[in-house]
Scaffold this active site. Sequence first.
Site, PDB file in Angstrom:
ATOM      1  N   LYS A 177       2.922   9.698   9.338  1.00 26.10           N
ATOM      2  CA  LYS A 177       2.275   9.109  10.513  1.00 26.10           C
ATOM      3  C   LYS A 177       2.947   9.479  11.839  1.00 26.10           C
ATOM      4  O   LYS A 177       2.815  10.601  12.294  1.00 26.10           O
ATOM      5  CB  LYS A 177       2.170   7.598  10.311  1.00 26.10           C
ATOM      6  CG  LYS A 177       1.190   7.272   9.152  1.00 26.10           C
ATOM      7  CD  LYS A 177       0.767   5.844   9.152  1.00 26.10           C
ATOM      8  CE  LYS A 177      -0.115   5.454   7.992  1.00 26.10           C
ATOM      9  NZ  LYS A 177      -1.529   5.529   8.248  1.00 26.10           N
ATOM     10  N   PHE A 236       0.860  -1.188   0.000  1.00 17.86           N
ATOM     11  CA  PHE A 236       0.000   0.000   0.000  1.00 17.86           C
ATOM     12  C   PHE A 236       0.895   1.236   0.000  1.00 17.86           C
ATOM     13  O   PHE A 236       1.802   1.348   0.824  1.00 17.86           O
ATOM     14  CB  PHE A 236      -0.926   0.029   1.224  1.00 17.86           C
ATOM     15  CG  PHE A 236      -1.859   1.215   1.197  1.00 17.86           C
ATOM     16  CD1 PHE A 236      -2.989   1.200   0.396  1.00 17.86           C
ATOM     17  CD2 PHE A 236      -1.588   2.353   1.935  1.00 17.86           C
ATOM     18  CE1 PHE A 236      -3.840   2.300   0.332  1.00 17.86           C
ATOM     19  CE2 PHE A 236      -2.439   3.466   1.885  1.00 17.86           C
ATOM     20  CZ  PHE A 236      -3.568   3.431   1.081  1.00 17.86           C
ATOM     21  N   ASP A 267       9.065   2.432   1.665  1.00 22.11           N
ATOM     22  CA  ASP A 267       7.917   3.189   2.159  1.00 22.11           C
ATOM     23  C   ASP A 267       7.769   2.864   3.641  1.00 22.11           C
ATOM     24  O   ASP A 267       7.250   1.826   4.027  1.00 22.11           O
ATOM     25  CB  ASP A 267       6.664   2.778   1.375  1.00 22.11           C
ATOM     26  CG  ASP A 267       5.424   3.515   1.871  1.00 22.11           C
ATOM     27  OD1 ASP A 267       5.447   4.044   2.997  1.00 22.11           O
ATOM     28  OD2 ASP A 267       4.408   3.533   1.141  1.00 22.11           O
TER      29      ASP A 267
HETATM   30  N1  PLP Z   1       2.270   4.286   2.626  1.00 21.62           N
HETATM   31  C1  PLP Z   1       1.907   3.442   3.589  1.00 21.62           C
HETATM   32  C2  PLP Z   1       2.741   2.234   3.853  1.00 21.62           C
HETATM   33  C3  PLP Z   1       0.761   3.677   4.341  1.00 21.62           C
HETATM   34  O1  PLP Z   1       0.388   2.821   5.299  1.00 21.62           O
HETATM   35  C4  PLP Z   1      -0.001   4.843   4.073  1.00 21.62           C
HETATM   36  C5  PLP Z   1      -1.238   5.117   4.823  1.00 21.62           C
HETATM   37  O2  PLP Z   1      -1.822   4.275   5.459  1.00 21.62           O
HETATM   38  C6  PLP Z   1       0.426   5.696   3.055  1.00 21.62           C
HETATM   39  C7  PLP Z   1       1.564   5.396   2.354  1.00 21.62           C
HETATM   40  C8  PLP Z   1      -0.349   6.954   2.732  1.00 21.62           C
HETATM   41  O3  PLP Z   1      -0.164   7.880   3.728  1.00 21.62           O
HETATM   42  P1  PLP Z   1      -1.196   9.113   3.890  1.00 21.62           P
HETATM   43  O4  PLP Z   1      -2.511   8.519   4.214  1.00 21.62           O
HETATM   44  O5  PLP Z   1      -0.606   9.964   4.964  1.00 21.62           O
HETATM   45  O6  PLP Z   1      -1.207   9.812   2.554  1.00 21.62           O
END
Ligand code: PLP
Length: 427
Positions: free
Chosen positions: A270, A148, A233
């Site tokens: 986060k 994700f 990520d």
């Molecule tokens: N990357 C990962 C691994 C995530 O878990 C999330 C959100 O849950 C995101 C990217 C996207 O982050 P945001 O919701 O702050 O745009």
Amino acid sequence: MKDIVPSPPAIVRNDVAAIKGLFSKNVMPTYGRFDIVLSHGVGSWLWDTAGKRYLDFGGGIAVSALGHAHPAITEALVEQSRKLVHTSNLYFHEAQGRLAEKLVNAIGSGKVFFSNSGGEANEGLFKLARKFGHDEGRFEILTAQNSFHGRTLAGISATGQDKVKKGFEPMVPGFRHVPFNDVEAMRNAISPATVAILIECVQGEGGITVATPEYLLGLRQLCDERKLLLLLDSVQDGHFRTGRCQAFQRIFENVPSGENFLPDGVSMAKSLGAGFPIGAFWARQPFADLLGAGSHGTTYGGGPLACAVALKVFEVIEREKLADNARLIGELLKSELLRLSREYPQVVKTARGVGLMIGLELAPGISAFSGTEKSHAVQFVSRLHEAGMLAIPSGTHVIRFLPPLNLHRDEAEKGITIVESIVRSLV
Ligand code: PLP
């Protein structure tokens, strides 16, 4: 539990039906929200508008690293907002420079770009990769199945789950997905257009799956051999959630050949702001200057208020040794959840994760959950809500526990008691 929202319009007054009415009439229905209207929180606890208390094991999806209403965050917000809230990135300010320095010291030699969210941090990584390969006509980024990477158009294109793409095709070109924790699959997928590999060290939305050290080392070698960027990520698994600043650092603990491992780029968000919106991506030297003046930007990213809060979050995590706490309490939670999987295999299949990023996988075919469209995970989480605990469903059968990094031992034990009571009721 009235008057939590300061001077709300008369219609609101924390009335559940009125608040939900405002949503159904005015807020786009993009979320499948649970039937809870939250009012306020303290530490690891949240209250709804009726005064019901919840133990927060969801942490706002891995965000509330210091719990709720932490006085240090309030203080940082108040103090900074008295001086300077916003500057734009046309000018310098101290907090952004200091926060970048903290992140560089914590990750490795390189530089940082600040955004407002995880999705935007990933957009920065995509642009870094495209810039890197541009003159050779390389642009493709390989990502993992079940990954994700956010809800922007490129984010859903990068994400290895069909459900987020549905209805938004055509996708941004240049993303392909291969099985996770499989170096050979990645090797076989590389094409002449490939420029980077992007993975999560702990797949969060994909159900809490941890990368092996062999996988990360294999990808590092592959990227070096084929002149690709290795991008991580770490939006969900980063910022001390696993017991080290970055998840890769935790995964390589006690792995002798891993001590020199460095990715080429890392995205974060986060827990970095512990609730104040901020994202960032770090790039290793020699890639840290690839995005030159005018090539990338944001009005708000790295603003004084966000950076002051993130600096305070860093300070509290270090002072209160919250990385150690995440590791210790995480071990306790995981071992207790594994005990439940041994004692109630008909309900709990297994538990996995690292630090305070833990997944509880439910067994298939729990009879009490049959006869409805709702997934096992959603139904289990609803029962947790009834019992006064928040957690996050992940896929159809996994419950994610992403509590504050300062979760106390007695709160962890209380959480286990609640989970066990639900598990028992399903036997
Ligand atoms: N990357 C990962 C691994 C995530 O878990 C999330 C959100 O849950 C995101 C990217 C996207 O982050 P945001 O919701 O702050 O745009």
